[in-house]
Motif scaffolding. Structure first.
Motif, short mmCIF file in Angstrom:
data_model
loop_
_atom_site.label_atom_id
_atom_site.label_comp_id
_atom_site.label_asym_id
_atom_site.label_seq_id
_atom_site.Cartn_x
_atom_site.Cartn_y
_atom_site.Cartn_z
N PHE A 368 -7.54 -31.97 -4.28
CA PHE A 368 -8.32 -32.04 -5.51
C PHE A 368 -8.79 -30.65 -5.94
O PHE A 368 -8.68 -30.28 -7.11
CB PHE A 368 -9.53 -32.96 -5.30
CG PHE A 368 -10.43 -33.08 -6.50
CD1 PHE A 368 -10.15 -33.99 -7.51
CD2 PHE A 368 -11.56 -32.27 -6.62
CE1 PHE A 368 -10.98 -34.09 -8.62
CE2 PHE A 368 -12.39 -32.38 -7.72
CZ PHE A 368 -12.10 -33.29 -8.73
N ASP A 369 -9.29 -29.87 -4.98
CA ASP A 369 -9.76 -28.52 -5.29
C ASP A 369 -8.61 -27.63 -5.76
O ASP A 369 -8.76 -26.83 -6.69
CB ASP A 369 -10.43 -27.89 -4.07
CG ASP A 369 -11.75 -28.55 -3.72
OD1 ASP A 369 -12.38 -29.11 -4.64
OD2 ASP A 369 -12.15 -28.50 -2.54
N ILE A 370 -7.47 -27.76 -5.09
CA ILE A 370 -6.33 -26.92 -5.46
C ILE A 370 -5.81 -27.29 -6.84
O ILE A 370 -5.40 -26.42 -7.62
CB ILE A 370 -5.23 -27.02 -4.39
CG1 ILE A 370 -5.71 -26.30 -3.12
CG2 ILE A 370 -3.91 -26.42 -4.88
CD1 ILE A 370 -4.78 -26.42 -1.94
N LYS A 371 -5.83 -28.57 -7.18
CA LYS A 371 -5.42 -28.97 -8.52
C LYS A 371 -6.33 -28.34 -9.57
O LYS A 371 -5.87 -27.88 -10.62
CB LYS A 371 -5.44 -30.49 -8.66
CG LYS A 371 -4.98 -30.97 -10.04
CD LYS A 371 -4.92 -32.49 -10.12
CE LYS A 371 -4.40 -32.93 -11.49
NZ LYS A 371 -4.28 -34.41 -11.60
N SER A 372 -7.63 -28.28 -9.26
CA SER A 372 -8.58 -27.66 -10.20
C SER A 372 -8.29 -26.18 -10.38
O SER A 372 -8.34 -25.66 -11.49
CB SER A 372 -10.02 -27.87 -9.71
OG SER A 372 -10.35 -29.24 -9.68
N MET A 373 -7.99 -25.50 -9.26
CA MET A 373 -7.71 -24.06 -9.34
C MET A 373 -6.37 -23.79 -10.00
O MET A 373 -6.26 -22.94 -10.88
CB MET A 373 -7.75 -23.45 -7.95
CG MET A 373 -9.14 -23.30 -7.37
SD MET A 373 -9.14 -22.39 -5.81
CE MET A 373 -8.81 -23.73 -4.67
N ALA A 374 -5.35 -24.51 -9.58
CA ALA A 374 -4.01 -24.26 -10.10
C ALA A 374 -3.88 -24.67 -11.56
O ALA A 374 -3.11 -24.08 -12.31
CB ALA A 374 -2.98 -25.01 -9.26
N GLY A 375 -4.63 -25.68 -11.98
CA GLY A 375 -4.55 -26.15 -13.36
C GLY A 375 -5.66 -25.67 -14.24
O GLY A 375 -5.74 -26.04 -15.41
#
Length: 634
Positions: A368-375
């Protein structure tokens, strides 16, 4: 609100509303609310354009969409949904990019008003220029969490969207991404670069191999690494400059690729001893000897629990196989485009980023955190979108009533101001005479080394990325009319790898730059320097410096450098210019914006209609990255 407005609109204003033709650009969070308000207020002719498709994550706030609509066109589904509110409305939907040449100035001229509900700076810049060229009023809007803003843009009367420059998006030096990551976001950027190297556009500027030109390396440091500038090294015989070709030759074998990326390349980095004198050195991994750590929160849903290193390796292996199959369906020369809403693509980036983070002793993050950063996702609030959409309609009605001079820039704050109000209206500012878009004769100065800066970089990094052109044509103002860049496909492609100096461009050379799609012309004066500091490829200075944010002006006064227009790590597309937004940081930034807003408007205690003298750049910098309904505050 919309139903109430429909009831009170009378006479000529009601006729104007009924007979107007409205273009809505964007059908996300704000766009859904705007479309609903339009049909309920009495607008009869509407066109909406949006390139995006519906994702499950949109459903909690983009209320025109349902689960059965997932993966369908936002604009087309929005049209179908709002027609249920008022079937008498004529709505036309385009599933397309507003930046397509199909939507030229004549397309914009057919509308009475344009309402923006966009999610990225490039599209905003483009619509701003098209409305200026067509001389059509534009209502611009944005939200970031509980904060929001609506403003009106009219050629010759108000500031345009680009009159005040936006803060640069956060980028990272290439050597940091490739050699010495220290934050989770560095690993996420590297993982996205790897996806492109393996399955997408194999861009040399996004190479994931160790960087032997790292400025921290000296002539004697890391000698074994620096001597292996040839195509192969002694560690594994890997062709460093062709990650994709090498991977294809292995058949995308998970173990070979894992050991190349996370063992051999890390050993290669360790040979650069100078890098690790003051840093924790990375720890190479072997796919068959992974740590047997377990997740202490296995009951949490997959998105929100922390994957172990072994689980990341398994996900990495599975994703390689799936992505390999997807790539094969694209045919020869085909490629995949990374999308945060593509489950396999996101899993790949999440697993790779976490493995790399573990190697460098960086905290691993949930999917979830990586999706926020990557997107580049910022929390979106449905009620904020609804309030901003209502304000958009109110400003539109003012314009249709012939009272455009009474329009305001309206700010929505999270907490009441000194007069106990959440909504703060301010008089629209006049055009900035130094604006490089709407000024009578727009000009900028670009500082480069003409013997090292290529024509292709001028086109892609300066004109398109930094200055927002879509299809530029560039002619040297030398009396000969030499054209070095043409918007006609293939006409000047051979010039891309040539240096500016190859065309006699030197200090003081003036370039005439035109974008016929945007009906936009700009004169660029070249300032030649031998070297720019901090790995910069170019700087934009001159008149543009007068438009710098106040904090940058203060830096300039203290002897700091002008804004950097092009780090080596600059991404080709805005969505790749990543910034880290932690939850607590987002709260702090919101509070900062609110404090700036209160300070700026304190002198308005007796009148809330005086011109704004200071713009908040904090929330804008957050929201510039944007999800589908996370809109930039200007």
């Amino acid at each position: 609100m919309a139903a109430t407005l429909k009831g009170v609109l009378q006479g000529s204003l009601a006729d104007n509303v009924k007979n107007s033709k409205i273009l809505v650009v964007g059908a996300g969070g704000i766009g859904c609310e705007v479309l609903k308000d339009l049909v309920l207020t009495g607008f009869k002719t509407i066109e909406v354009i949006d390139l995006d498709t519906i994702d499950v994550s949109n459903l909690n706030r983009q209320f025109l969409f349902r689960k059965e609509h997932v993966k369908k066109s936002k604009s087309q589904v929005a049209r179908e949904s709002v027609l249920k509110f008022n079937p008498d409305v004529d709505i036309k939907a385009y599933h397309d990019s507003v930046m397509s040449p199909d939507y030229d100035v004549n397309f914009f001229k057919q509308f009475t008003l344009v309402l923006n509900a966009l999610d990225n700076r490039a599209a905003r810049n483009h619509v701003n220029r098209m409305c200026l060229a067509a001389d059509i009023p534009l209502v611009e809007s944005g939200t970031a969490g509980y904060l929001g803003q609506v403003t009106v843009i009219k050629k010759g009367l108000t500031e345009c969207y680009e009159c005040q420059p936006k803060p640069p998006q956060k980028t990272f030096p290439g050597c940091t991404i490739r050699n010495t990551p220290s934050e989770p976001i560095h690993c996420v950027v590297w993982a996205k670069h790897l996806f492109n190297q393996l399955f997408g556009e194999d861009d040399p500027d996004q190479d994931v191999s160790p960087d032997t030109e790292d400025p921290e390396l000296t002539a004697e440091a890391g000698q074994s690494a620096l001597q292996s500038e040839a195509k192969t090294d002694e560690i594994g015989g890997i062709e460093r400059k062709s990650t994709r070709v090498w991977a294809m030759n292995t058949g995308y074998d998970p173990e070979k690729l894992f050991n190349k990326l996370f063992r051999d390349d890390i050993k290669y980095l360790l040979s650069m001893e100078t890098l690790w004198k003051k840093r924790r050195p990375p720890q190479p991994l072997n796919m068959t000897q992974l740590p047997s750590d377990t997740d202490g929160n296995s009951s949490a849903i997959r998105d929100q629990r922390q994957w172990s290193v072994k689980e990341c390796a398994n996900v990495f292996s599975d994703c390689l196989g799936q992505l390999k199959k997807e790539l094969a369906t694209q045919g020869d020369g085909g490629m995949l485009v990374w999308d945060k809403d593509d489950e396999t693509a996101l899993d790949f980036v999440a697993s790779v980023a976490n493995i790399r983070a573990h190697i460098f002793g960086i905290a691993m993050k949930t999917r979830f955190d990586i999706k926020s950063m990557a997107g580049n996702i910022i929390p979106a609030i449905a009620t904020t979108n609804a309030i901003i959409a209502g304000l958009i309609i109110m400003e539109a009605i003012k314009i249709l009533s012939g009272k455009i001079k009474s329009c305001k820039t309206v700010y929505l704050n999270r907490v009441p101001n000194d007069r106990n109000r959440l909504l703060v209206p301010c008089t629209l500012d006049p055009p900035n005479p130094k604006c490089y878009v709407c000024a009578p004769k727009p000009e900028v100065t670009v500082v480069v080394n003409c013997t090292r800066f290529k024509v292709g970089a001028l086109q892609d990094k300066v004109l398109k990325s930094y200055l927002g052109m879509v299809a530029p044509d560039v002619e040297i103002d030398d009396g000969k009319g030499t054209i070095i860049i043409s918007s006609e496909e293939g006409e000047t492609e051979e010039n891309n790898d040539k240096f500016l100096s190859d065309f006699g461009i030197r200090n003081g050379t003036r370039l005439k730059c035109d974008d016929f799609l945007q009906v936009y012309s700009l004169v660029v004066t070249i300032a030649h320097v031998e070297k720019l500091e901090e790995e910069k490829e170019f700087e934009v200075v001159g008149d543009l410096s007068e438009l710098q944010p106040q904090e940058e002006q203060q830096q300039a006064a203290n002897g700091s450098k002008p804004h950097n227009g092009g780090d080596k790590a600059d991404e080709k597309e805005e969505e790749d210019d990543l910034m880290l937004i932690e939850e607590e940081e987002f709260e702090e930034e919101q509070q900062r914006m609110e404090e700036e807003t209160r300070t700026t408007r304190k002198r308005k205690a007796s009148s809330e209609t005086e011109p704004t003298t200071k713009r908040s750049k904090t929330a804008e910098a957050q929201a510039a990255a944007g999800d589908n309904d996370v809109i930039e505050i200007s």
